[in-house]
Design a protein around this motif. Structure first.
Motif, PDB file in Angstrom:
ATOM      1  N   ARG A  91     -14.662  20.508   7.681  1.00 55.66           N
ATOM      2  CA  ARG A  91     -14.074  20.331   9.009  1.00 55.66           C
ATOM      3  C   ARG A  91     -12.726  21.041   9.041  1.00 55.66           C
ATOM      4  O   ARG A  91     -12.013  21.090   8.044  1.00 55.66           O
ATOM      5  CB  ARG A  91     -13.873  18.847   9.307  1.00 55.66           C
ATOM      6  CG  ARG A  91     -15.151  18.042   9.366  1.00 55.66           C
ATOM      7  CD  ARG A  91     -14.874  16.549   9.500  1.00 55.66           C
ATOM      8  NE  ARG A  91     -13.971  16.088   8.468  1.00 55.66           N
ATOM      9  CZ  ARG A  91     -12.769  15.578   8.695  1.00 55.66           C
ATOM     10  NH1 ARG A  91     -12.315  15.491   9.930  1.00 55.66           N
ATOM     11  NH2 ARG A  91     -12.006  15.169   7.699  1.00 55.66           N
ATOM     12  N   LEU A 145      -9.009  21.770   9.296  1.00 58.97           N
ATOM     13  CA  LEU A 145      -7.750  21.064   9.125  1.00 58.97           C
ATOM     14  C   LEU A 145      -6.617  22.069   9.270  1.00 58.97           C
ATOM     15  O   LEU A 145      -6.734  23.221   8.838  1.00 58.97           O
ATOM     16  CB  LEU A 145      -7.665  20.407   7.748  1.00 58.97           C
ATOM     17  CG  LEU A 145      -8.715  19.352   7.394  1.00 58.97           C
ATOM     18  CD1 LEU A 145      -8.554  18.927   5.938  1.00 58.97           C
ATOM     19  CD2 LEU A 145      -8.609  18.150   8.312  1.00 58.97           C
ATOM     20  N   LYS A 146      -5.511  21.639   9.845  1.00 57.56           N
ATOM     21  CA  LYS A 146      -4.365  22.545   9.988  1.00 57.56           C
ATOM     22  C   LYS A 146      -3.862  23.022   8.635  1.00 57.56           C
ATOM     23  O   LYS A 146      -3.361  24.151   8.509  1.00 57.56           O
ATOM     24  CB  LYS A 146      -3.244  21.843  10.763  1.00 57.56           C
ATOM     25  CG  LYS A 146      -3.543  21.639  12.238  1.00 57.56           C
ATOM     26  CD  LYS A 146      -2.383  21.022  12.979  1.00 57.56           C
ATOM     27  CE  LYS A 146      -2.180  19.574  12.593  1.00 57.56           C
ATOM     28  NZ  LYS A 146      -1.141  18.910  13.426  1.00 57.56           N
ATOM     29  N   ARG A 147      -4.006  22.179   7.614  1.00 63.91           N
ATOM     30  CA  ARG A 147      -3.543  22.564   6.275  1.00 63.91           C
ATOM     31  C   ARG A 147      -4.347  23.732   5.708  1.00 63.91           C
ATOM     32  O   ARG A 147      -3.912  24.369   4.755  1.00 63.91           O
ATOM     33  CB  ARG A 147      -3.590  21.370   5.338  1.00 63.91           C
ATOM     34  CG  ARG A 147      -4.960  20.854   5.007  1.00 63.91           C
ATOM     35  CD  ARG A 147      -4.901  19.687   4.022  1.00 63.91           C
ATOM     36  NE  ARG A 147      -3.976  18.663   4.441  1.00 63.91           N
ATOM     37  CZ  ARG A 147      -2.896  18.305   3.737  1.00 63.91           C
ATOM     38  NH1 ARG A 147      -2.655  18.866   2.560  1.00 63.91           N
ATOM     39  NH2 ARG A 147      -2.079  17.373   4.169  1.00 63.91           N
ATOM     40  N   HIS A 148      -5.521  24.013   6.259  1.00 61.13           N
ATOM     41  CA  HIS A 148      -6.312  25.154   5.798  1.00 61.13           C
ATOM     42  C   HIS A 148      -5.635  26.487   6.110  1.00 61.13           C
ATOM     43  O   HIS A 148      -6.002  27.518   5.535  1.00 61.13           O
ATOM     44  CB  HIS A 148      -7.700  25.133   6.433  1.00 61.13           C
ATOM     45  CG  HIS A 148      -8.571  24.032   5.928  1.00 61.13           C
ATOM     46  ND1 HIS A 148      -9.707  23.610   6.592  1.00 61.13           N
ATOM     47  CD2 HIS A 148      -8.476  23.256   4.813  1.00 61.13           C
ATOM     48  CE1 HIS A 148     -10.272  22.622   5.907  1.00 61.13           C
ATOM     49  NE2 HIS A 148      -9.541  22.393   4.827  1.00 61.13           N
ATOM     50  N   GLY A 191      -7.411   8.862  12.623  1.00 58.94           N
ATOM     51  CA  GLY A 191      -7.051   9.168  13.998  1.00 58.94           C
ATOM     52  C   GLY A 191      -6.023   8.180  14.514  1.00 58.94           C
ATOM     53  O   GLY A 191      -6.054   6.994  14.173  1.00 58.94           O
ATOM     54  N   GLY A 199      -7.907  14.538   6.857  1.00 56.22           N
ATOM     55  CA  GLY A 199      -8.282  14.550   8.272  1.00 56.22           C
ATOM     56  C   GLY A 199      -9.199  13.407   8.671  1.00 56.22           C
ATOM     57  O   GLY A 199      -9.937  13.527   9.643  1.00 56.22           O
ATOM     58  N   TRP A 200      -9.098  12.282   7.957  1.00 55.01           N
ATOM     59  CA  TRP A 200      -9.999  11.154   8.212  1.00 55.01           C
ATOM     60  C   TRP A 200      -9.343  10.038   9.022  1.00 55.01           C
ATOM     61  O   TRP A 200      -9.954   8.976   9.198  1.00 55.01           O
ATOM     62  CB  TRP A 200     -10.502  10.579   6.887  1.00 55.01           C
ATOM     63  CG  TRP A 200     -11.323  11.534   6.086  1.00 55.01           C
ATOM     64  CD1 TRP A 200     -10.975  12.132   4.909  1.00 55.01           C
ATOM     65  CD2 TRP A 200     -12.632  12.001   6.387  1.00 55.01           C
ATOM     66  NE1 TRP A 200     -11.983  12.942   4.466  1.00 55.01           N
ATOM     67  CE2 TRP A 200     -13.018  12.888   5.354  1.00 55.01           C
ATOM     68  CE3 TRP A 200     -13.528  11.773   7.433  1.00 55.01           C
ATOM     69  CZ2 TRP A 200     -14.245  13.540   5.331  1.00 55.01           C
ATOM     70  CZ3 TRP A 200     -14.760  12.416   7.426  1.00 55.01           C
ATOM     71  CH2 TRP A 200     -15.108  13.287   6.381  1.00 55.01           C
ATOM     72  N   PRO A 213      -8.031  17.319  -0.201  1.00 53.04           N
ATOM     73  CA  PRO A 213      -8.832  18.400   0.383  1.00 53.04           C
ATOM     74  C   PRO A 213      -8.949  19.586  -0.570  1.00 53.04           C
ATOM     75  O   PRO A 213      -7.969  20.015  -1.178  1.00 53.04           O
ATOM     76  CB  PRO A 213      -8.040  18.780   1.640  1.00 53.04           C
ATOM     77  CG  PRO A 213      -7.242  17.558   1.972  1.00 53.04           C
ATOM     78  CD  PRO A 213      -6.891  16.935   0.651  1.00 53.04           C
ATOM     79  N   VAL A 218      -6.638  13.208  15.513  1.00 53.32           N
ATOM     80  CA  VAL A 218      -6.556  13.243  14.053  1.00 53.32           C
ATOM     81  C   VAL A 218      -5.145  13.626  13.626  1.00 53.32           C
ATOM     82  O   VAL A 218      -4.563  14.592  14.138  1.00 53.32           O
ATOM     83  CB  VAL A 218      -7.583  14.245  13.472  1.00 53.32           C
ATOM     84  CG1 VAL A 218      -7.367  14.429  11.969  1.00 53.32           C
ATOM     85  CG2 VAL A 218      -9.005  13.759  13.732  1.00 53.32           C
ATOM     86  N   GLN A 219      -4.603  12.864  12.700  1.00 52.21           N
ATOM     87  CA  GLN A 219      -3.280  13.142  12.151  1.00 52.21           C
ATOM     88  C   GLN A 219      -3.420  13.476  10.670  1.00 52.21           C
ATOM     89  O   GLN A 219      -4.100  12.773   9.930  1.00 52.21           O
ATOM     90  CB  GLN A 219      -2.361  11.925  12.317  1.00 52.21           C
ATOM     91  CG  GLN A 219      -2.092  11.545  13.756  1.00 52.21           C
ATOM     92  CD  GLN A 219      -1.228  12.554  14.477  1.00 52.21           C
ATOM     93  OE1 GLN A 219      -0.491  13.332  13.848  1.00 52.21           O
ATOM     94  NE2 GLN A 219      -1.302  12.565  15.799  1.00 52.21           N
ATOM     95  N   GLU A 220      -2.746  14.540  10.240  1.00 53.32           N
ATOM     96  CA  GLU A 220      -2.862  14.983   8.852  1.00 53.32           C
ATOM     97  C   GLU A 220      -1.602  14.743   8.031  1.00 53.32           C
ATOM     98  O   GLU A 220      -1.591  14.988   6.824  1.00 53.32           O
ATOM     99  CB  GLU A 220      -3.202  16.477   8.809  1.00 53.32           C
ATOM    100  CG  GLU A 220      -4.521  16.834   9.462  1.00 53.32           C
ATOM    101  CD  GLU A 220      -4.779  18.321   9.430  1.00 53.32           C
ATOM    102  OE1 GLU A 220      -4.440  18.971   8.418  1.00 53.32           O
ATOM    103  OE2 GLU A 220      -5.305  18.857  10.428  1.00 53.32           O
TER     104      GLU A 220
END
Length: 247
Positions: A108, A110-113, A37, A34-35, A67, A42-44
């Motif tokens: 922070r 993240l959608k992956r969470h 943009g 998530g670092w 992550p 932010v693009q993952e």
């Protein structure tokens, strides 16, 4: 850092590798963490396509690290499905940045969470309280494989009159699914409210125990899983388990 190179649309990982510069693998880790943009968002996904006109930015304090797996603590509302039966909307739908409670040292969002989560502590649809999801196999092993060693705390609202010796039976002496229930700590908190502190509790057990001593369970809330309390979370809110916290 800002990149404005005018080449054709390419994978974001390639663009980041040129921008930093770094290896493609490091670029993918920057993105997954998530670092990165793109035009302020932010693009993952390293496979995201970016065009020459788009601004690619590496955020401050960026780290090229995979992550870490997260563990999520949710205050599940009553009526929401917590992994028992098919009734009610899935509790996972309650998870999102808008219902996240920020805590010191938490990662922070993240959608992956929200992917590949294991539900470790199923809870009846009509009950409310603390539910735990995790991506961490160590937490899953503790709460699922070693569930009989983890103490849960509940408060139960009840109606009716308890039969003679009923409180003692709740502490020890009842069966569930034809098996003896392990000793636990059950006490009155107030008129019509019982506190249960017990290990190895399974869905439906507390309602069954109350019925066995003449009581009708009207409301059930889980307050604690192991050493982790639900304190501070309103219904529908969630937070990350901190690195220093242990069940």
């Amino acid at each position: 850092m800002v990149e404005t190179k005018s080449d054709e649309g390419v994978r974001l990982a390639k663009r980041v590798a040129e921008l930093v510069p770094c290896s493609r693998g490091e670029a993918e880790r920057y993105i997954a963490g998530g670092w990165v943009g793109v035009d302020g968002v932010v693009q993952e996904d390293p496979a995201t396509r970016v065009t020459p006109g788009q601004q690619v930015v590496l955020l401050p304090n960026a780290r090229a690290e995979e992550p870490a797996p997260v563990t999520i603590l949710l205050h599940k509302p009553s009526g929401v499905n917590g992994g028992v039966g098919m009734r009610g909307a899935n509790a996972l739908e309650s998870l999102g940045p808008e219902s996240l409670v920020a805590t010191h040292g938490a990662p922070r969002f993240l959608k992956r969470h929200l992917a590949r989560l294991t539900l470790c502590t199923p809870l009846e649809t009509d009950a409310s309280g603390l539910v735990v999801y995790t991506q961490d196999f160590r937490v899953a092993r503790k709460l699922v494989d070693d569930a009989v060693r983890v103490e849960y705390e509940y408060v139960a609202e009840v109606d009716g009159g308890i039969k003679d010796g009923g409180l003692a039976l709740l502490n020890h002496g009842l069966t569930f699914n034809r098996k003896p229930i392990a000793p636990m700590k059950v006490s009155w908190q107030s008129e019509g409210r019982l506190r249960f502190a017990a290990k190895g509790v399974v869905p439906g057990q507390i309602e069954h125990m109350c019925a066995e001593v003449g009581l009708t369970l009207t409301e059930l809330k889980r307050l604690r899983v192991g050493r982790i309390p639900m304190a501070g979370l309103l219904e529908g809110q969630w937070r990350y388990l901190a690195e220093y916290e242990r069940f």
